[in-house]
Design an enzyme around this catalytic site. Sequence first.
Site, short mmCIF file in Angstrom:
data_model
loop_
_atom_site.label_atom_id
_atom_site.label_comp_id
_atom_site.label_asym_id
_atom_site.label_seq_id
_atom_site.Cartn_x
_atom_site.Cartn_y
_atom_site.Cartn_z
N THR A 1 0.80 -1.24 0.04
CA THR A 1 0.22 -0.16 -0.21
C THR A 1 0.81 1.27 0.42
O THR A 1 0.63 2.35 -0.68
CB THR A 1 -1.04 0.00 1.37
OG1 THR A 1 -1.74 -1.25 1.37
CG2 THR A 1 -1.76 1.10 1.22
N ARG B 1 8.04 -2.72 2.64
CA ARG B 1 7.87 -2.68 4.28
C ARG B 1 8.23 -4.10 4.49
O ARG B 1 7.46 -5.16 4.25
CB ARG B 1 6.56 -2.40 4.80
CG ARG B 1 6.61 -0.88 5.05
CD ARG B 1 5.23 -0.47 5.85
NE ARG B 1 5.09 1.02 5.35
CZ ARG B 1 3.78 1.47 5.81
NH1 ARG B 1 2.82 1.09 6.54
NH2 ARG B 1 3.87 2.79 5.30
N SER C 1 6.14 3.67 8.78
CA SER C 1 5.14 4.36 9.44
C SER C 1 4.58 3.90 10.61
O SER C 1 5.28 3.95 11.75
CB SER C 1 3.85 4.13 8.22
OG SER C 1 2.86 4.91 8.72
N HIS C 2 3.32 3.29 10.84
CA HIS C 2 2.92 3.06 12.19
C HIS C 2 3.47 1.79 12.82
O HIS C 2 3.04 1.41 13.74
CB HIS C 2 1.30 3.08 12.07
CG HIS C 2 0.91 1.94 11.04
ND1 HIS C 2 1.11 2.21 9.72
CD2 HIS C 2 0.39 0.87 11.07
CE1 HIS C 2 0.53 1.30 8.88
NE2 HIS C 2 0.13 0.35 9.89
N LYS D 1 10.17 4.32 0.89
CA LYS D 1 8.95 4.80 -0.14
C LYS D 1 9.68 5.62 -1.17
O LYS D 1 10.31 6.40 -0.68
CB LYS D 1 8.22 5.30 0.73
CG LYS D 1 6.60 5.74 -0.02
CD LYS D 1 5.52 5.74 1.30
CE LYS D 1 5.86 7.07 2.05
NZ LYS D 1 4.66 7.84 2.48
N ASP E 1 1.74 9.43 14.01
CA ASP E 1 2.36 8.17 13.90
C ASP E 1 3.82 8.30 13.72
O ASP E 1 4.41 9.31 13.74
CB ASP E 1 1.59 7.55 12.85
CG ASP E 1 2.10 7.72 11.57
OD1 ASP E 1 2.45 8.98 11.49
OD2 ASP E 1 1.81 7.18 10.68
N ASP F 1 5.69 8.26 11.14
CA ASP F 1 6.52 9.15 10.17
C ASP F 1 5.69 10.46 9.90
O ASP F 1 6.00 11.20 9.01
CB ASP F 1 6.60 8.57 8.70
CG ASP F 1 5.32 8.13 8.07
OD1 ASP F 1 4.52 7.85 9.05
OD2 ASP F 1 5.50 7.81 7.01
N ASP G 1 2.60 11.23 9.33
CA ASP G 1 1.53 11.66 8.04
C ASP G 1 0.03 11.15 8.92
O ASP G 1 -1.00 11.71 8.35
CB ASP G 1 1.74 10.81 6.84
CG ASP G 1 2.01 9.30 7.10
OD1 ASP G 1 1.76 8.83 8.14
OD2 ASP G 1 2.24 8.68 5.94
N THR H 1 -7.65 2.37 -1.16
CA THR H 1 -6.76 2.46 0.00
C THR H 1 -5.30 2.89 -0.56
O THR H 1 -4.95 2.20 -1.32
CB THR H 1 -6.77 1.48 0.70
OG1 THR H 1 -8.13 1.40 1.57
CG2 THR H 1 -5.82 1.85 2.21
N GLU I 1 -8.52 9.41 4.79
CA GLU I 1 -8.64 8.08 4.85
C GLU I 1 -9.16 7.56 6.29
O GLU I 1 -8.54 8.13 7.41
CB GLU I 1 -7.38 7.22 4.49
CG GLU I 1 -7.25 7.33 3.24
CD GLU I 1 -5.99 6.54 2.75
OE1 GLU I 1 -6.01 5.33 2.04
OE2 GLU I 1 -4.66 7.16 3.03
N SER J 1 -7.88 5.35 8.05
CA SER J 1 -6.65 5.02 8.72
C SER J 1 -5.87 5.93 9.33
O SER J 1 -4.55 6.27 9.17
CB SER J 1 -5.87 4.24 7.67
OG SER J 1 -5.52 4.98 6.68
N LYS K 1 -0.66 12.40 3.11
CA LYS K 1 -1.25 12.82 4.37
C LYS K 1 -0.67 13.65 5.14
O LYS K 1 0.78 13.25 5.45
CB LYS K 1 -2.01 11.63 5.01
CG LYS K 1 -1.39 10.34 5.43
CD LYS K 1 -2.11 9.33 5.61
CE LYS K 1 -1.50 7.97 6.03
NZ LYS K 1 -0.78 7.38 4.95
C1 G16 Z 1 -0.72 3.51 4.42
C2 G16 Z 1 -1.16 4.39 3.08
C3 G16 Z 1 -2.60 4.68 3.51
C4 G16 Z 1 -3.19 3.50 3.96
C5 G16 Z 1 -2.74 2.93 4.99
C6 G16 Z 1 -3.34 1.57 5.50
O1 G16 Z 1 -0.45 4.33 5.38
O2 G16 Z 1 -0.35 5.47 3.20
O3 G16 Z 1 -3.06 5.39 2.27
O4 G16 Z 1 -4.65 3.80 4.30
O5 G16 Z 1 -1.36 2.33 4.74
O6 G16 Z 1 -3.19 0.58 4.55
P1 G16 Z 1 -3.72 -0.88 4.96
O7 G16 Z 1 -4.91 -1.05 5.42
O8 G16 Z 1 -3.51 -1.53 3.58
O9 G16 Z 1 -2.70 -1.40 6.00
P2 G16 Z 1 0.92 4.70 6.32
O10 G16 Z 1 0.52 5.59 7.38
O11 G16 Z 1 1.06 3.24 7.07
O12 G16 Z 1 1.84 4.98 5.21
#
Ligand code: G16
Length: 540
Positions: free
Chosen positions: A16, A20, A111-112, A124, A274, A276, A278, A341, A360, A362, A373
Amino acid sequence: MTDVQTTRYDDQKPGTSGLRKTVSVFKQPHYLENFVQAIFDCVPELKGGLLILGGDGRYHNDVAIQTILRIAAANGVAKVMVGKDGILSTPAVSNMIRQYGANGGFVLSASHNPGGPDGDFGIKYNVSNGGPAATSLTDAVFERTKVMEHYQIADGHVDLSTLGHSNLGAMAVSVFDPVTDYADLMETLFDFETIRRFLTSDLSLIFDAMHAVTGPYAQEIFVRRLGVNSDALMNATPLPDFGGGHPDPNPVYAKALFDRMFGDDAPDFGAASDGDGDRNIVLGRGVYVSPSDSLAVITANAHLAPAYRDGIKGVARSMPTSRASDVVAAAMGIESFETPTGWKYFGNLLDAGRITVCGEESAGTSSDHVREKDGLWAILMWLNILAVRRLSVQDILTDHWATYGRHYYSRHDYESVAADKAEDVMARLQGQLTTLPGTTLRKETISAADSFTYHDPIDGSVTENQGLRVMFESGSRFVMRLSGTGTAGATLRLYLEAYEPKDGDHHADLSKRLEPIAAIAEDLTNLRQTVGRDGPSVVS
Ligand code: G16
């Protein structure tokens, strides 16, 4: 410069949001090098170009940054601008790319996801509009990793602890302050004077940086520019392992913040970001704002902030995000869009000027000021709205629901389940989609059911299999999809939504209100039994 004969890996397909994997995967010989070289191979304009580089400070960030600098030098990049100590939030990278007209940028973050030697790492690539690379590019990079035989790498090391300019071979390297440009941008968007007056007299705030990248940004913006006392910042020092925590601002991982906001003497306003920077969450005293509601409230109130005074052009949300923003858009007479997503799907709509804000479920919300974001942007937008309207967070929500109706909403995550079991659950629901419409289950009649396909209105591209939707005549809905950001097994997400019109009851117990929809989802998928769990790992 050395030309290195490499060993290929077959698992470098970005998900996504970038590639990772666990740190141990990234530490394999040539693993990071292959992926980065594949990007240079697929983006020829980086040769002779300007690159932005930084990350969320997690474990392995420092090593990976030096590797990328050396590969960039060997691939003929003219200049790299890198954040001091390798630090840059995702929205700050997006801003830097746009502000300095860079050809692209790397964000090093998972990210998270948790960090540390046993945690996750990620990389990324963002393109010249500041946004994440489109699927067409990430697919090309993946294909390249499967056939590449060599990568190029230079010798050398750059001191990232001191601001200034140096060279790595023929490549110029500028180490810059990661915070100032971003904070300046925020000051052009929001009414800092009004927010400062409000924060220093009427509103108590608490912000949890979760030992991740936003600590220094919060220090500069909230404390230095907006006059908040520094003890309002929790966990504001970035740490390579996030202090052993999990930098995901949800009720489980940001428990200390939730406890404060739901406890006695809670502050008026609470927020977190979170790993990073965003994502964001917003809380009021004793109330959590669902990200879907946050997007709807921002859509309805953005005109209160100076940069959006003339109104917004349109709004987009990812498919699983509740339809609360659609209702606002319809009332305002502006366009609304439903995308898969992943932030990358908003890029074309933002570039074409069709939307101003997007978000989103999320915990992501942002506007056309960057192409990512932006957690602190969303928090500042809320503060600007509160400072102008002089209402509590709860009162803003109550008023919003009375105007537009309420979309009760919750997401149930089943984390780290066996991948084949997760596939079974999806297949079981997928197999019933065509026969479901017209069926009545637990007093709810299904009006439509499908696998979401997105037709990009700007470039005509088609993206299929983006989650399964089951819609009811009542306006309620559930969605099921597999996460694209996990690194262990599979994560199944069940998104539940129930609509209560504007004259209905907006203060029912959330889980009770969603219970019938959750039960129907369970009936149709046999989810819990199939994955062998009594319930979700996280409810948000
Ligand atoms: C990433 C994407 C977001 C997405 C999220 C959740 O967030 O940048 O656009 O909504 O993952 O994705 P999934 O439901 O596939 O785990 P982040 O903050 O992890 O970069």
